[in-house]
Design a protein around this motif. Structure first.
Motif, short mmCIF file in Angstrom:
data_model
loop_
_atom_site.label_atom_id
_atom_site.label_comp_id
_atom_site.label_asym_id
_atom_site.label_seq_id
_atom_site.Cartn_x
_atom_site.Cartn_y
_atom_site.Cartn_z
N ALA A 286 31.07 -20.15 -24.01
CA ALA A 286 30.69 -19.85 -25.38
C ALA A 286 31.83 -20.08 -26.37
N PHE A 287 33.06 -19.94 -25.91
CA PHE A 287 34.23 -20.07 -26.78
C PHE A 287 35.29 -20.94 -26.11
N THR A 288 36.25 -21.36 -26.93
CA THR A 288 37.54 -21.78 -26.38
C THR A 288 38.28 -20.49 -26.02
N LEU A 289 38.83 -20.43 -24.81
CA LEU A 289 39.49 -19.22 -24.33
C LEU A 289 40.99 -19.43 -24.24
N THR A 290 41.73 -18.48 -24.75
CA THR A 290 43.19 -18.52 -24.68
C THR A 290 43.68 -17.25 -23.99
N GLY A 291 44.46 -17.41 -22.94
CA GLY A 291 45.06 -16.28 -22.26
C GLY A 291 46.46 -16.02 -22.78
N ILE A 292 46.79 -14.77 -23.03
CA ILE A 292 48.13 -14.39 -23.47
C ILE A 292 48.80 -13.62 -22.34
N ILE A 293 49.97 -14.07 -21.92
CA ILE A 293 50.76 -13.35 -20.93
C ILE A 293 51.84 -12.58 -21.69
N ASP A 294 51.61 -11.27 -21.85
CA ASP A 294 52.58 -10.43 -22.56
C ASP A 294 53.74 -10.06 -21.64
N ALA A 295 54.84 -9.60 -22.26
CA ALA A 295 56.04 -9.17 -21.53
C ALA A 295 56.50 -10.25 -20.56
N ALA A 296 56.47 -11.50 -21.01
CA ALA A 296 56.80 -12.62 -20.14
C ALA A 296 58.30 -12.75 -19.87
N PHE A 297 59.11 -12.01 -20.61
CA PHE A 297 60.56 -12.09 -20.40
C PHE A 297 61.17 -10.75 -20.01
N ASP A 298 60.77 -9.68 -20.68
CA ASP A 298 61.34 -8.37 -20.41
C ASP A 298 60.33 -7.29 -20.72
N CYS A 299 60.57 -6.11 -20.14
CA CYS A 299 59.78 -4.92 -20.44
C CYS A 299 60.72 -3.72 -20.49
N PRO A 300 60.67 -2.89 -21.55
CA PRO A 300 61.56 -1.73 -21.61
C PRO A 300 61.42 -0.80 -20.41
N ARG A 301 60.24 -0.75 -19.83
CA ARG A 301 60.00 0.13 -18.69
C ARG A 301 60.45 -0.49 -17.36
N ASP A 302 60.20 -1.79 -17.20
CA ASP A 302 60.42 -2.43 -15.90
C ASP A 302 61.62 -3.36 -15.84
N GLY A 303 62.23 -3.65 -16.98
CA GLY A 303 63.37 -4.55 -17.00
C GLY A 303 62.94 -6.01 -17.08
#
Length: 302
Positions: free
Chosen positions: A143-160
């Motif tokens: 039904a749509f063009t779909l775009t996936g976003i991968i967040d925290a792809a470099f760092d995360c304050p919780r996980d490093g």
């Protein structure tokens, strides 16, 4: 800056910028920005030459607002309207909007490369979020063009620091689910150009047919540098927001500054830089405060 751009080298393949101010730039403002004002600003943004504009997010608290935005927009030929879709229930409403003839052309779905950020952003583990995204994609179909976003792809304050292997794994998983437009999100603005170039090299090598999108926060003032590094590494799509505004932890890279830098480097964006700066000033008036665009400040001193 226009004089610099005018003297640039012959144009290389263009870079497509998606303007995200109407969604990312206002979603965490202390006072609500009326839908009518955002619709008017989107009209000005479209006149700058953008082919993709993120206009709304179907969050639980703002579904009615998002629907009003989409119903009120004037659709220009060649313009693709994008909306953020957080969960399965919302996807059903977005599909209904599409069937009604006023829904978005493109939908974004987010996952996190960090377990800690996944719990914080979605209230779910990575495994649970991936299961939900798979259901959403199955429901959406074509039904749509779909775009996936991968967040925290470099760092995360919780996980490093986020392992590159995990980002690659997530990109491959999206591709297996049929999503080949994949935004790499530096959610906390902590990436550096060498890390960006390295990760983009990995991704292009593993998924050469995917379209990767630079989506970099500017929390440490490196959003523009990181986006330019991604473009030099081969990316031809990027997200930005007028004035560097954003609802993410860092705010997105300033579109005015990014477009000016790209044009000066010889990458055509198809945008009217003067109109873009005027739209940036209008965004400041809309929010009632000064934003982070360096180009606007430099021009005001001419």
């Amino acid at each position: 800056m226009e004089e610099i751009a005018a003297g640039r080298a012959p144009q290389e393949p263009g870079v497509v910028l998606c303007e995200c101010f109407a969604q990312e730039g206002v979603r965490q403002e202390a006072s609500a920005v009326p839908a009518e004002a955002r619709i008017a600003l989107i009209g000005r943004i479209a006149e700058c030459g953008f082919r993709r504009i993120e206009v709304a997010g179907f969050t639980e608290s703002r579904q009615a607002e998002a629907e009003a935005m989409l119903r009120g927009l004037r659709r220009c030929p060649g313009l693709r309207v994008r909306a953020a879709c957080p969960d399965l229930q919302v996807m059903q409403r977005v599909l209904a909007a599409r069937e009604g003839g006023w829904g978005p052309d493109e939908v974004t779905l987010s996952v996190s490369a960090s377990e800690g950020h996944s719990q914080q952003a979605f209230g779910r583990s990575r495994a649970e979020r991936w299961a939900e995204v798979a259901e959403m994609l199955a429901l959406a179909g074509d039904a749509f063009t779909l775009t996936g976003i991968i967040d925290a792809a470099f760092d995360c304050p919780r996980d490093g620091p986020t392992p590159q292997e995990r980002v690659l794994e997530d990109a491959q998983r999206l591709a297996e689910l049929g999503v080949t437009r994949i935004a790499i999100g530096d959610t906390f603005g902590s990436a550096t150009p060498p890390r960006v170039r390295d990760l983009i090299g990995w991704l292009h090598g593993a998924l050469p047919t995917a379209t990767f999108i630079a989506r970099f926060g500017d929390g440490r003032g490196t959003g523009i540098a990181n986006t330019l590094a991604a473009v030099e590494a081969g990316l031809t799509h990027a997200d930005g927001a007028l004035g560097g505004a954003g609802g993410s932890a860092a705010g997105l890279a300033s579109t005015e500054d990014l477009a000016t830098a790209l044009e000066a480097m010889g990458y055509a964006t198809g945008l009217d830089l003067a109109a873009l700066r005027a739209a940036g000033l209008e965004a400041e008036r809309l929010l009632g405060r000064r934003l982070a665009s360096r180009v606007i400040r430099a021009d005001s001193q001419d």
